[in-house]
Design an enzyme around this catalytic site. Structure first.
Site, PDB file in Angstrom:
ATOM      1  CB  CYS A 475      -0.949  -0.014   1.200  1.00  0.00           C
ATOM      2  SG  CYS A 475      -0.109  -0.022   2.799  1.00  0.00           S
ATOM      3  CG  PHE A 476      -0.485   5.346   0.266  1.00  0.00           C
ATOM      4  CD1 PHE A 476      -0.489   5.031  -1.082  1.00  0.00           C
ATOM      5  CD2 PHE A 476      -1.423   6.246   0.739  1.00  0.00           C
ATOM      6  CE1 PHE A 476      -1.411   5.603  -1.945  1.00  0.00           C
ATOM      7  CE2 PHE A 476      -2.349   6.831  -0.111  1.00  0.00           C
ATOM      8  CZ  PHE A 476      -2.337   6.501  -1.452  1.00  0.00           C
TER       9      PHE A 476
END
Length: 533
Positions: A475-476
């Site tokens: 993810c981020f």
């Protein structure tokens, strides 16, 4: 279920990254078209304003087609392989889903023509009743259907991903083998999605009312409801499920419902972005929407957590300060500018429950105070970029200065509390780990991340080898891994590559926090494990 929800939460972030960037352009455009900020002369320059109008049109198209973007991103995120085929099937499924609903609505005489305000008024309804009735429906890609917003895209994506994972490796008999494998996925999507459409035709009127009731409950809770949202959102960070909570307030009635120019707009982020396109937005409606958005994060992301980093640096052992300086500085800059906080949070939430609870309470208070002080700063991240573009540049009507004033107090509070708790309770924050078990971090690129070319191989080895890895995603800020056996993970070796934290959720699911650099690291790990897809 935990693994599934974590993947779902991650998949929801793909369109959010686009929306966050598009929102910044929209915010700048709204500033440049505001005569109170740039002056009447600048606004009157047709060439400049036409260019800004073009930008608005592009960004508006992205916001207007969010449901299909979510359908594709959820399918891609949940698909186990052949993700391009999955995305293609998601588009087919999304169209068929709404075509099915539209067809059954038409059987009852519910069409775009019969559900116009004018037609309903002629049939005897009042203007208010007609407006409320019309707000239940919308046109999606030219298809008249229920107003389901992003929710429709998400459930279609979930179903198509399930169908894809079940059939993309299926081998059919020789005579029809051409239609097997990935070609079977769109076919099965065509068969199954209309069933979902029929189900939602009957269920959505009740489900929609239920979601709206939850939104009304939160709205009726006032500032306390905003506090609960902010605190719970931070408490969910270790699980990654905070992404799902955020999407609920951004795109469903839980985040608010507003009538703008006779059109119903649902979700806090949707309302804010729609108002940005107005030359004279209703600030009361905007403040109701932004109470769940970036403004609540600014005091602790821009001011509080960087101060916590300084406290952790000051309390590190003298011989360790050089080692942790690059890690904490990079983490503080990421939090300050973009609102990416996990590299900081994972340095203390597992070693000090007291600091974690303090941080969650301060997060809730931050959201509540911004709401009570009438601040109106939207978008999703919460860093200095959002403060500047959606607060300072838009003028004093956003009350941005309250975010700065509260933030300064937050900086002092975070520094004092972190320093006090770390020293009194001997919390093992970076630079204070047991000397018998040192954690060596390479900081040659000033970000705490190893810059060696074989970092992918090093991480794969630390994860127990390629044969121990079932899937790699990110993810981020985190590597999200499904392993054969999580007990084979060498946490010390992972931290030596610059990981801020390692979480073992069960015997298979592991997440490794690297911060904003995780995208490049994930590619190297996939290459090293020969799992490029």
């Amino acid at each position: 279920m935990k693994e599934y929800l974590q993947k779902l939460g991650k998949s929801l972030m793909m369109p959010i990254s686009i929306i966050a960037a598009a929102g910044i352009f929209l915010g700048i455009a709204s500033v440049l078209q505001n005569p109170n900020i740039v002056g009447e002369g600048f606004v009157a320059v047709s060439g400049v304003q036409n260019t800004i109008g073009f930008i608005r049109a592009i960004v508006g198209a992205l916001f207007g087609n969010l449901p299909i973007l979510f359908a594709a991103s959820v399918t891609i995120g949940l698909a186990k392989g052949e993700k391009t085929t999955a995305a293609f099937a998601a588009i087919i499924g999304f169209i068929l889903f709404h075509i099915t609903i539209s067809y059954f609505l038409s059987l009852k005489g519910i069409t775009a023509a019969t559900m116009s305000v004018e037609a309903l008024i002629e049939s005897g309804q009042s203007t208010l009743e007609a407006t409320r009735t019309v707000s239940l429906y919308e046109s999606v890609l030219g298809i008249f259907t229920y107003r389901m917003n992003v929710f429709g895209g998400v459930i279609v994506g979930m179903l198509v991903a399930t169908v894809h994972n079940r059939f993309y490796k299926t081998e059919l008999p020789m005579a029809i083998s051409y239609f097997g494998g990935k070609r079977l996925v769109p076919i099965m999507t065509t068969v199954t999605v209309p069933i979902l459409g029929i189900l939602m035709y009957f269920v959505w009127p009740f489900l929609g009312k239920g979601i709206e009731s939850v939104g009304n409950l939160i709205a009726d809770s006032g500032a306390f409801g905003v506090f609960l949202f902010g605190a719970i959102e931070r408490l969910l960070v270790p699980t990654g499920l905070h992404h799902i909570l955020n999407q609920l307030v951004r795109f469903t009635p839980i985040g608010g419902v507003a009538m703008i120019n006779g059109e119903q707009v649902v979700g806090a982020l949707n309302i804010f972005n729609q108002l940005l396109t107005e030359s004279d937005p209703n600030m009361d409606i905007m403040r109701e929407a932004t109470r769940f958005l970036a403004q609540g994060k600014i005091p602790f992301m821009v001011f509080g957590l960087p101060a916590a980093c300084y406290a952790m640096y000051k309390t590190a052992r003298p011989g360790e300060k050089t080692r942790v300086k690059a890690l904490l500085l990079a983490a503080a800059i990421a939090s300050f500018t973009t609102g990416i906080t996990e590299p900081i949070e994972f340095s203390f939430i597992f070693v000090s429950p007291i600091l974690f609870i303090f941080h969650a309470i301060m997060s809730g208070l931050s959201f509540m105070l911004m709401n009570l002080l009438g601040v109106s700063i939207g978008n999703v991240q919460g860093g200095a970029i959002d403060l500047g573009v959606f607060g300072i540049l838009r003028g004093l009507e956003t009350q941005w200065f309250f975010a700065v004033i509260v933030g300064i107090f937050y900086a002092f509070a975070y520094y004092f509390v972190f320093k006090t708790v770390i020293l009194r309770r001997n919390v093992k924050t970076p630079g204070r780990e047991d000397e018998t078990e040192p954690v060596v971090m390479t900081a040659s690129n000033n970000a705490g991340i190893s810059s060696t070319s074989d970092i992918g191989t090093t991480i794969v080895t630390a994860l127990g080898g390629a044969e121990n890895i079932q899937s790699i995603d990110n993810c981020f800020t985190r590597l999200r891994l499904v392993l054969v056996d999580s007990e084979k993970v060498d946490e010390k070796a992972l931290k030596a590559t610059g990981a801020a934290g390692v979480m073992k959720f069960d015997d298979k699911n592991v997440q490794v926090v690297y911060g904003p650099q995780v995208e490049g690291i994930a590619l190297k790990v996939k290459d090293a494990a020969n799992m490029a897809e």
